[in-house]
Design an enzyme around this catalytic site. Structure first.
Site, short mmCIF file in Angstrom:
data_model
loop_
_atom_site.label_atom_id
_atom_site.label_comp_id
_atom_site.label_asym_id
_atom_site.label_seq_id
_atom_site.Cartn_x
_atom_site.Cartn_y
_atom_site.Cartn_z
N ARG A 147 3.36 -0.19 -5.11
CA ARG A 147 3.38 -0.77 -4.01
C ARG A 147 1.59 -0.88 -3.95
O ARG A 147 1.53 -2.17 -2.78
CB ARG A 147 3.37 0.07 -2.67
N TRP B 290 -2.55 -2.49 -1.74
CA TRP B 290 -2.52 -4.13 -2.28
C TRP B 290 -3.27 -4.82 -0.61
O TRP B 290 -3.22 -4.63 0.58
CB TRP B 290 -0.92 -4.64 -1.91
N HIS C 99 16.76 -36.18 -12.70
CA HIS C 99 16.31 -36.58 -11.52
C HIS C 99 14.68 -36.29 -11.19
O HIS C 99 14.23 -35.99 -10.32
CB HIS C 99 16.65 -35.79 -9.66
N LYS D 292 11.28 -14.14 -13.72
CA LYS D 292 11.44 -13.11 -14.17
C LYS D 292 9.47 -13.61 -14.63
O LYS D 292 9.07 -12.27 -15.51
CB LYS D 292 12.73 -11.98 -14.94
N LYS E 28 5.47 -4.29 -5.08
CA LYS E 28 6.95 -3.99 -4.76
C LYS E 28 7.17 -3.97 -3.69
O LYS E 28 8.46 -4.91 -3.42
CB LYS E 28 7.39 -2.73 -5.38
N GLU F 271 6.81 -13.87 -13.08
CA GLU F 271 5.66 -13.20 -12.55
C GLU F 271 5.31 -11.49 -13.84
O GLU F 271 4.60 -11.32 -12.62
CB GLU F 271 6.76 -12.68 -11.64
N ASN G 277 -1.11 1.90 5.88
CA ASN G 277 -0.34 1.15 5.04
C ASN G 277 0.17 -0.13 6.63
O ASN G 277 0.95 0.66 6.89
CB ASN G 277 0.64 1.12 4.51
N GLY G 278 -0.06 -1.28 6.51
CA GLY G 278 0.42 -1.80 7.47
C GLY G 278 -0.62 -3.12 7.49
O GLY G 278 -1.67 -2.96 6.89
N CYS H 29 0.79 -0.82 -0.14
CA CYS H 29 -0.32 -0.05 0.57
C CYS H 29 0.94 1.45 -0.47
O CYS H 29 1.74 1.47 0.49
CB CYS H 29 -1.16 0.15 1.27
N GLU I 170 16.21 -16.71 -11.28
CA GLU I 170 16.08 -15.54 -11.68
C GLU I 170 15.38 -15.47 -12.78
O GLU I 170 14.27 -14.27 -13.39
CB GLU I 170 17.09 -14.77 -11.19
O1 M6R Z 1 12.11 -4.91 -1.34
P1 M6R Z 1 12.75 -6.81 -1.29
O2 M6R Z 1 14.12 -7.09 -2.56
O3 M6R Z 1 13.12 -7.08 0.17
O4 M6R Z 1 11.70 -7.37 -2.58
C1 M6R Z 1 11.75 -8.81 -2.21
C2 M6R Z 1 11.00 -9.78 -3.09
O5 M6R Z 1 9.63 -8.50 -2.54
C3 M6R Z 1 11.12 -8.84 -4.41
O6 M6R Z 1 12.81 -9.48 -5.15
C4 M6R Z 1 10.69 -10.15 -5.53
O7 M6R Z 1 10.75 -10.97 -5.63
C5 M6R Z 1 10.22 -9.13 -7.06
N1 M6R Z 1 9.26 -9.04 -7.72
C6 M6R Z 1 11.08 -9.77 -7.83
O8 M6R Z 1 11.23 -9.28 -9.05
#
Ligand code: M6R
Length: 614
Positions: free
Chosen positions: A27, A74, A510, A491, A609, A494, A100-101, A2, A487
């Site tokens: 956010r 969010w 395996h 990508k 984010k 997501e 936010n929280g 948020c 990674e």
């Molecule tokens: O802000 P942070 O690096 O702690 O965030 C960790 C993850 O939430 C973040 O890397 C998330 O996996 C991203 N969406 C990846 O692209």
């Protein structure tokens, strides 16, 4: 998650807040809303979906007022709809709040309030807090600030809140615990509040980052007053923002993600600044220099993080172990904290986080701290919670990352870890001089090599066009290229919603090999190095099962070219530095596939984010 924005001053609040909410949409974008101080009433407008929906909805409504609060959500408690959207308000609409929280004990507080006869409109924890403040205010006759303070003493959980009252129209009250909140101090007694500095930057550079359990009393045209939750007055620490407006705009790119991918030569260079000098054989990370001895002699070094940052930890593990001969354990922050880990005073816990606000990482660090460990941080966002609670740390200096999918933050994290590993290796005499010098020189030219990889953009776009309709994808790598495979898969998942898995190449046989058929694209990092021949064998195994092979290879490679369906060449570099280059084609690939599939690249569904909930 948020995002919250608020304004009090001489100007019209609506445009400032809406612009700020758009900057904070990364956010969360389930709903948005705004409350404006009107003439003896508060006007509240809320709408499901993005801020643009709120703009359309309010087009013909009264948007005037010089005091206001806004929120982009969010969803945690309650589905994303208009009713659950913030701001929430007291039963009689005298108070409005943005939050936010998470209020963890909201259920018991709600039952207390229900027994007093209150009826709730939404399913949210935030509305409960609003009612609690209102109840205290009505029963004690206390002013808004004091009522907020008393309410927060009953609250368990995390919050960044801003509250306004119809009865005290020239005032905002703000408070934070474990969720970020910045107050910008304008020139003419006006104030800007936000979850991060991006909505504030174009109005003022003077900011105060609220600390945990601090309450700000903000009166129009007056000085900012800060109090602890114990009511002791504090002196605000005013800082000068170093952020520039261009850094948070798209700068001609269609998406923030593409801009951020292309910024990597510069962000890696920024990360080196003042830390790396190959000709003098010098590498030094000021922030953690005095902890190096402790790291070298530590009982255990544990790296914790989530998501992409966790992948950076895995690369860090290879670098620390191979270059500095320092044993590292990598943990998911969310698992580490609930495992009753055995931690002591001689342990070092290093947290990696772009946002510096990730709740799981923050909580894991707090746990390690409570057990006496030394806690260090590698964060991108300056002044973030993790950077504040750690004993020491290094910033990645990648600049604001707005696309939800992390790109330049990852390469900056890996850069910091490489610098750290080299510095530790040197200090420990674990690396010989010529290897050390060669690695520094190799690292120094990485930005130019990243630039060369970025020039493969159209090649990646073509490959994307071939595989955009895939339902599944496999990513394989060995050694420090295994985290690159993870990674790459993350990508793709997501932002394009294609199911993808990252595997150590040798693990394929395996189990995952059963998935391979002519429909399955298999992305392999097959650059020159220790495991090259082994990876070539793994590629042969895929080929024998008719899988489609897309391989990242070292410039001039001929062997893989003969077998693979597509190869993407990256410049030759030291094996330890390959993750910094090999990750770039995968970022471009995911980006183009997501665009071709008409997905929302910068704000993928269900994500945010900064994940400030557990
Ligand atoms: O802000 P942070 O690096 O702690 O965030 C960790 C993850 O939430 C973040 O890397 C998330 O996996 C991203 N969406 C990846 O692209």
């Amino acid at each position: 998650m948020c995002g919250i924005v608020a304004y009090i001053g001489q100007k019209e609040a609506y445009p400032i807040i809406v612009k700020g909410l758009k900057r904070l949409e990364y956010r969360g974008y389930d709903s948005s809303g705004i409350a404006l101080q009107g003439n003896n009433s508060i006007n509240i407008y809320k709408k499901q979906g993005k801020v643009v929906n709120l703009e359309e909805f309010t087009e013909n409504l009264d948007r005037s007022g010089t005091v206001g609060i806004g929120h982009t959500r969010w969803a945690t408690h309650g589905e994303p709809n208009d009713v659950n959207a913030h701001p929430h308000y007291s039963e009689d609409k005298d108070l409005a709040i943005i939050h936010n929280g998470i209020i963890e004990n909201y259920d018991s507080l709600k039952h207390q309030l229900l027994s007093k006869g209150y009826t709730f409109r939404s399913e949210t924890d935030t509305e409960v807090l609003c009612y609690l403040i209102d109840d205290i205010r009505k029963n004690t006759g206390a002013k808004l600030g004091e009522s907020v303070r008393m309410a927060l003493q009953q609250v368990v959980g995390a919050y960044a809140i801003v509250i306004m009252s119809k009865d005290e129209p020239n005032k905002l009250i703000a408070a934070r615990k474990s969720s970020p909140l910045v107050v910008g101090i304008g020139k003419e007694g006006d104030f800007y509040l936000a979850s991060d500095a991006t909505p504030i930057i174009e109005y003022t550079k003077q900011v105060v980052y609220l600390a945990d359990e601090e309450i700000a009393v903000i009166k129009r045209g007056s000085e900012l007053k800060l109090y602890g939750i114990d009511d002791v007055e504090k002196t605000p620490y005013i800082q000068e923002l170093e952020l520039h407006l261009e850094a948070i705009e798209k700068g001609g790119y269609e998406h923030f993600m593409l801009k951020e991918i292309h910024e990597q030569p510069r962000s890696i260079e920024d990360c080196f600044r003042g830390r790396l000098n190959a000709s003098e054989g010098r590498v030094s990370l000021g922030g953690i220099k005095e902890y190096e001895e402790k790291i070298i002699n530590a009982n255990r070094v544990i790296m914790i993080a989530c998501g992409t940052s966790w992948h950076a930890c895995l690369v860090g593990e290879y670098l620390f172990e191979d270059l500095a001969r320092i044993n590292v354990e990598v943990e998911y922050a969310s698992e580490f904290r609930y495992r009753n880990p055995i931690i002591g005073e001689n342990d070092i816990v290093i947290a990696i986080s772009q946002s510096g606000e990730t709740a799981d990482t923050l909580a894991a660090l707090e746990l390690a701290k409570s057990k006496g460990a030394t806690i260090l941080g590698i964060c991108n966002v300056v002044g973030s919670s993790i950077s504040r609670i750690t004993d020491a740390g290094s910033y990645t200096h990648a600049g604001p990352e707005i696309g939800v999918a992390s790109t330049k933050a990852f390469t900056a994290q890996v850069t910091v870890l490489t610098l750290m590993a080299l510095s530790l290796a040197k200090q420990k005499n674990a690396i010989n001089e010529s290897k050390y010098r060669a690695m520094l020189s190799g690292l120094e030219v990485i930005p130019q090599k990243v630039q060369q990889v970025l020039e493969k953009n159209s090649e990646m776009e073509f490959i994307a066009s071939q595989y955009q309709s895939a339902s599944n994808a496999l990513y394989l790598g060995r050694g420090s290229s295994f985290p690159v495979a993870l990674e790459g898969a993350l990508k793709l998942k997501e932002i394009s919603y294609i199911h993808a898995e990252g595997y150590p190449a040798a693990e394929m046989k395996h189990g995952p090999i059963a998935l391979i058929d002519e429909e399955m694209p298999v992305f392999v990092i097959a650059t020159k190095g220790t495991s090259y021949e082994k990876v070539v064998s793994n590629i042969q195994e895929v080929k024998a099962r008719k899988g489609k092979i897309i391989a990242i290879v070292t410039e001039g490679d001929t062997q893989v070219k003969e077998i693979a369906d597509h190869t993407v060449e990256i410049p030759e570099t030291d094996e330890h530095l390959v993750p910094l280059l090999a990750t770039i084609p995968f970022q471009l690939l995911s980006y183009h596939i997501a665009v071709m599939r008409e997905c929302n690249v910068d704000q993928p569904r269900n994500l945010a984010k900064s994940v400030t909930v557990e």
